[in-house]
Write a protein that holds these residues in place. Structure first.
Motif, PDB file in Angstrom:
ATOM      1  N   TYR A 110      51.736  33.872  64.836  1.00 34.44           N
ATOM      2  CA  TYR A 110      50.736  34.864  64.427  1.00 34.44           C
ATOM      3  C   TYR A 110      51.278  35.635  63.227  1.00 34.44           C
ATOM      4  CZ  TYR A 110      48.323  33.872  68.796  1.00 34.44           C
ATOM      5  OH  TYR A 110      47.655  33.243  69.820  1.00 34.44           O
ATOM      6  N   ARG A 111      50.461  35.745  62.208  1.00 34.82           N
ATOM      7  CA  ARG A 111      50.853  36.430  60.986  1.00 34.82           C
ATOM      8  C   ARG A 111      50.095  37.747  60.894  1.00 34.82           C
ATOM      9  NH1 ARG A 111      53.254  32.592  57.546  1.00 34.82           N
ATOM     10  NH2 ARG A 111      52.839  33.888  55.717  1.00 34.82           N
ATOM     11  N   PHE A 112      50.772  38.798  60.456  1.00 29.90           N
ATOM     12  CA  PHE A 112      50.076  40.078  60.352  1.00 29.90           C
ATOM     13  C   PHE A 112      50.690  40.948  59.258  1.00 29.90           C
ATOM     14  CE2 PHE A 112      53.009  39.990  63.919  1.00 29.90           C
ATOM     15  CZ  PHE A 112      53.837  41.083  63.694  1.00 29.90           C
ATOM     16  N   ASP A 113      49.820  41.757  58.657  1.00 36.76           N
ATOM     17  CA  ASP A 113      50.197  42.668  57.576  1.00 36.76           C
ATOM     18  C   ASP A 113      50.768  43.956  58.146  1.00 36.76           C
ATOM     19  OD1 ASP A 113      48.743  40.736  56.314  1.00 36.76           O
ATOM     20  OD2 ASP A 113      47.427  42.106  55.230  1.00 36.76           O
ATOM     21  N   ILE A 114      51.460  44.665  57.284  1.00 35.93           N
ATOM     22  CA  ILE A 114      51.892  46.019  57.613  1.00 35.93           C
ATOM     23  C   ILE A 114      50.890  46.973  56.976  1.00 35.93           C
ATOM     24  CG2 ILE A 114      53.850  47.620  57.579  1.00 35.93           C
ATOM     25  CD1 ILE A 114      54.356  44.963  59.030  1.00 35.93           C
ATOM     26  N   GLY A 115      49.722  47.039  57.564  1.00 35.86           N
ATOM     27  CA  GLY A 115      48.701  47.959  57.068  1.00 35.86           C
ATOM     28  C   GLY A 115      47.454  47.302  56.516  1.00 35.86           C
ATOM     29  N   GLY A 116      47.492  46.041  56.178  1.00 32.41           N
ATOM     30  CA  GLY A 116      46.304  45.392  55.613  1.00 32.41           C
ATOM     31  C   GLY A 116      46.227  45.638  54.111  1.00 32.41           C
ATOM     32  N   HIS A 117      46.217  44.599  53.307  1.00 38.28           N
ATOM     33  CA  HIS A 117      46.268  44.751  51.854  1.00 38.28           C
ATOM     34  C   HIS A 117      45.183  43.914  51.184  1.00 38.28           C
ATOM     35  CE1 HIS A 117      50.207  46.293  52.989  1.00 38.28           C
ATOM     36  NE2 HIS A 117      50.210  46.914  51.833  1.00 38.28           N
ATOM     37  N   ARG A 118      44.206  44.612  50.636  1.00 43.19           N
ATOM     38  CA  ARG A 118      43.172  43.937  49.858  1.00 43.19           C
ATOM     39  C   ARG A 118      43.703  43.640  48.455  1.00 43.19           C
ATOM     40  NH1 ARG A 118      38.667  48.249  49.945  1.00 43.19           N
ATOM     41  NH2 ARG A 118      40.463  49.601  50.195  1.00 43.19           N
ATOM     42  N   PHE A 119      43.276  42.543  47.885  1.00 41.40           N
ATOM     43  CA  PHE A 119      43.629  42.201  46.508  1.00 41.40           C
ATOM     44  C   PHE A 119      42.390  42.436  45.650  1.00 41.40           C
ATOM     45  CE2 PHE A 119      47.147  40.607  48.704  1.00 41.40           C
ATOM     46  CZ  PHE A 119      48.166  40.290  47.820  1.00 41.40           C
ATOM     47  N   PHE A 120      42.311  43.652  45.137  1.00 43.12           N
ATOM     48  CA  PHE A 120      41.197  44.027  44.268  1.00 43.12           C
ATOM     49  C   PHE A 120      41.728  44.983  43.218  1.00 43.12           C
ATOM     50  CE2 PHE A 120      37.928  46.972  42.878  1.00 43.12           C
ATOM     51  CZ  PHE A 120      36.919  46.107  42.496  1.00 43.12           C
ATOM     52  N   THR A 121      41.354  44.763  41.963  1.00 42.07           N
ATOM     53  CA  THR A 121      41.794  45.644  40.891  1.00 42.07           C
ATOM     54  C   THR A 121      40.816  45.559  39.736  1.00 42.07           C
ATOM     55  OG1 THR A 121      43.638  46.225  39.430  1.00 42.07           O
ATOM     56  CG2 THR A 121      43.233  43.871  39.806  1.00 42.07           C
ATOM     57  N   LYS A 122      40.775  46.603  38.937  1.00 47.54           N
ATOM     58  CA  LYS A 122      40.017  46.583  37.691  1.00 47.54           C
ATOM     59  C   LYS A 122      40.928  46.434  36.486  1.00 47.54           C
ATOM     60  CE  LYS A 122      35.808  48.996  39.095  1.00 47.54           C
ATOM     61  NZ  LYS A 122      34.904  50.136  38.831  1.00 47.54           N
ATOM     62  N   VAL A 123      42.196  46.145  36.732  1.00 52.20           N
ATOM     63  CA  VAL A 123      43.145  45.918  35.641  1.00 52.20           C
ATOM     64  C   VAL A 123      43.306  44.407  35.473  1.00 52.20           C
ATOM     65  CG1 VAL A 123      45.462  46.367  34.767  1.00 52.20           C
ATOM     66  CG2 VAL A 123      44.323  48.064  36.226  1.00 52.20           C
ATOM     67  N   PRO A 124      42.767  43.829  34.414  1.00 55.12           N
ATOM     68  CA  PRO A 124      42.791  42.365  34.267  1.00 55.12           C
ATOM     69  C   PRO A 124      44.199  41.779  34.290  1.00 55.12           C
ATOM     70  CG  PRO A 124      41.252  43.334  32.699  1.00 55.12           C
ATOM     71  CD  PRO A 124      41.994  44.479  33.332  1.00 55.12           C
ATOM     72  N   GLU A 125      45.193  42.506  33.757  1.00 55.71           N
ATOM     73  CA  GLU A 125      46.543  41.977  33.715  1.00 55.71           C
ATOM     74  C   GLU A 125      47.148  41.843  35.116  1.00 55.71           C
ATOM     75  OE1 GLU A 125      45.410  43.247  29.779  1.00 55.71           O
ATOM     76  OE2 GLU A 125      45.277  44.206  31.737  1.00 55.71           O
ATOM     77  N   VAL A 126      46.792  42.742  36.013  1.00 56.95           N
ATOM     78  CA  VAL A 126      47.243  42.615  37.402  1.00 56.95           C
ATOM     79  C   VAL A 126      46.571  41.409  38.047  1.00 56.95           C
ATOM     80  CG1 VAL A 126      47.187  43.694  39.685  1.00 56.95           C
ATOM     81  CG2 VAL A 126      47.804  45.064  37.687  1.00 56.95           C
ATOM     82  N   GLN A 127      45.275  41.282  37.849  1.00 55.67           N
ATOM     83  CA  GLN A 127      44.545  40.140  38.382  1.00 55.67           C
ATOM     84  C   GLN A 127      45.123  38.828  37.857  1.00 55.67           C
ATOM     85  OE1 GLN A 127      41.816  40.437  40.552  1.00 55.67           O
ATOM     86  NE2 GLN A 127      41.935  38.226  40.801  1.00 55.67           N
ATOM     87  N   GLN A 128      45.530  38.830  36.598  1.00 56.62           N
ATOM     88  CA  GLN A 128      46.095  37.628  35.988  1.00 56.62           C
ATOM     89  C   GLN A 128      47.383  37.213  36.685  1.00 56.62           C
ATOM     90  OE1 GLN A 128      46.579  37.812  31.705  1.00 56.62           O
ATOM     91  NE2 GLN A 128      48.201  36.278  31.744  1.00 56.62           N
ATOM     92  N   ILE A 129      48.234  38.180  37.007  1.00 58.60           N
ATOM     93  CA  ILE A 129      49.487  37.865  37.704  1.00 58.60           C
ATOM     94  C   ILE A 129      49.194  37.258  39.070  1.00 58.60           C
ATOM     95  CG2 ILE A 129      51.484  38.887  38.859  1.00 58.60           C
ATOM     96  CD1 ILE A 129      51.908  40.667  36.542  1.00 58.60           C
TER      97      ILE A 129
END
Length: 500
Positions: A55-74
């Motif tokens: 079973y895999r689980f996050d430490i808090g739950g992390h969405r991958f959403f951003t309005k910074v294109p350079e972060v999205q690119q990485i």
């Protein structure tokens, strides 16, 4: 005692969370080698993914959403097609009822009743009228900030109990800065418009987000692979014990890895360690007033009890906020609803019962068995699991210094540390704990990306990178003009596949 292992590196990075690994990755693309030191046994920091019996689980739950294109690119460069699209669904539990979030007029009226709903609306109108009479009045506390924007009744009904559960201090002792960051762009007016007309332009209320199919740790495990395959080692289980300095220069890092002592010199140093720990490890010691400021900053710790439930479907939400004060649990994650691959058996469910506490308090001091018993009891009392016999197993993960606390004194203490650390010519601090800012993963990455650019000769003030700016696309027009002119070194960044 064995002689220390002495090495020199162009850049030494302390901490292998999103900030540290992003800095290493960005420098690698420019042909600069780094070494990363991490105290834990895996990368990712609070964005790691833990595993228990498959079973895999996050430490808090992390969405991958951003309005910074350079972060999205990485994100896309590192994981490529390993993302899935996840519909966002969360609700609030309060007073025996579940409230839709974002706000649903019908659901809210049904749960609260007409009279309480009207009183909340009148309270809101009163607050807005008062704000117009005093347009120059600036709220100083969380309580004042929320009351000014939502009214006193809505504040007491929803915000007060949950916030005090999370932070363990009264809302009138929490700085307004925290509310401005975490509830930015949200207002009762927008929520009502969204509920009535389906409009949804607030970042807090996005309807869909990207998510690595094996959890957020997959991103940072892949980043670790890339770094190590191209000559930038990531040392796990390695504790920094001393940071030597001379004048305005950091000269050496002393670290312990098992029985081995490491001595690392470098040209540049990037730290995502908690800023308090960074200052406390300096040798010679920092001035007395700086050490005093470091001891004044506070953190909130966190623990998660993951329960394995012998039921295929319990509730449709990604997570639930538990506002009712009679329950100790603050938030509940349903990991299968983030990604089906988070559970090895689709006929079962894994829930993450999140408890906010401080090391040394009664909750933190409970044994793992007592915590599993508490979580099992509360999930049944909440009505989310009907039969206690369906709770098959559980595991506890403790996380120190999960959240920087924005109490009444934090700003003055942080300013002292910030002013002092700026005197060093070859040291930068990045990330949530490195800057004592309770911001999201994309903000941590953004500070690291700019730190990497500074190593390359640019001059970005990382302390002026804040979450409000990074959530607006116009940020990149101003901050990344020169950065985009840099041509990355061509590397074959193709790590092996990470398997379940």
């Amino acid at each position: 005692m064995n002689p220390p292992n002495k090495t020199h590196h162009p850049v030494v990075i302390l901490g292998a969370g999103p900030a540290g690994l992003t800095a290493g990755y960005e420098l690698l693309k420019q042909g600069i080698q780094t070494v990363v030191l991490e105290q834990a046994d895996k990368v990712g920091g609070i964005s790691r993914t833990e595993t228990y019996k498959g079973y895999r689980f996050d430490i808090g739950g992390h969405r991958f959403f951003t309005k910074v294109p350079e972060v999205q690119q990485i994100w896309q460069e590192i994981l490529k097609d390993e993302f899935i699209k996840v519909p966002r669904m969360s609700r609030i539990y309060y007073g025996g009822n579940f409230y839709d979030y974002p706000l649903s007029i019908v659901n809210t009226l049904s749960n609260l009743g007409i009279i309480p709903s009207v009183l909340i609306l009148l309270s809101y109108l009163k607050a807005r009228f008062k704000a117009k009479l005093n347009p120059d009045s600036e709220p100083e506390t969380f309580e004042e900030w929320v009351t000014d924007r939502f009214g006193a009744r809505l504040y007491r009904t929803f915000f007060k109990t949950y916030t005090e559960k999370v932070w363990g201090i009264p809302c009138n002792k929490i700085r307004a800065d925290w509310a401005a960051q975490r509830i930015q762009g949200l207002s009762l007016k927008k929520a009502v418009i969204n509920a009535l007309f389906g409009s949804n332009n607030t970042k807090t209320l996005i309807k869909e987000f990207d998510y690595p199919r094996l959890g957020p740790g997959m991103m940072w495990e892949r980043a670790q692979e890339i770094l190590e395959q191209h000559g930038s080692p990531v040392h796990l289980d390695t504790s920094v014990t001393r940071i030597e300095r001379s004048g305005t220069q950091i000269t050496k890092i002393i670290a312990e890895r098992g029985e081995e002592t490491l001595e690392l010199t470098g040209d540049q140093f990037i730290s995502s360690l908690p800023v308090t720990a960074l200052v406390m490890k300096l040798d010679p010691p920092a001035p007395a007033h700086v050490l005093e400021a470091a001891s004044g900053l506070k953190y909130r710790d966190f623990l998660i009890v993951s329960l394995v439930i012998n039921q295929a479907d319990l509730f449709p939400d990604n997570w639930l906020y538990i506002h009712s004060p009679e329950f100790k649990v603050g938030r509940i994650q349903n990991f299968k609803n983030w990604s089906p691959e988070m559970v090895p058996d689709l006929q079962k469910t894994c829930l993450g019962m999140e408890y906010f506490c401080n090391r040394g308090d009664a909750l933190w001091g409970l044994s793992d068995k007592a915590l599993i018993d508490l979580a099992s009891r509360e999930i049944v009392e909440l009505g989310l699991v009907n039969n206690p016999q369906d709770i098959e197993d559980g595991v506890v993960i403790r996380q120190l210094k999960a959240y920087p606390v924005y109490d009444g004194e934090y700003r003055q203490h942080l300013q002292v540390l910030q002013d002092y650390l700026k005197t060093f010519d070859n040291l930068q601090t990045v990330g949530r704990n490195g800057m004592h800012r309770y911001n999201n993963q994309d903000h941590s990455m953004l500070t690291a990306m700019l730190a990497a650019r500074n190593v390359l000769g640019e001059n970005h003030d990382l302390w002026n990178v804040n979450v409000e700016r990074s959530y607006h696309e116009e940020f990149t027009k101003d901050e990344w003009t020169s950065a985009k002119s840099l041509t990355p070194v061509r590397l074959s960044l193709e790590p092996s596949k990470i398997t379940t």
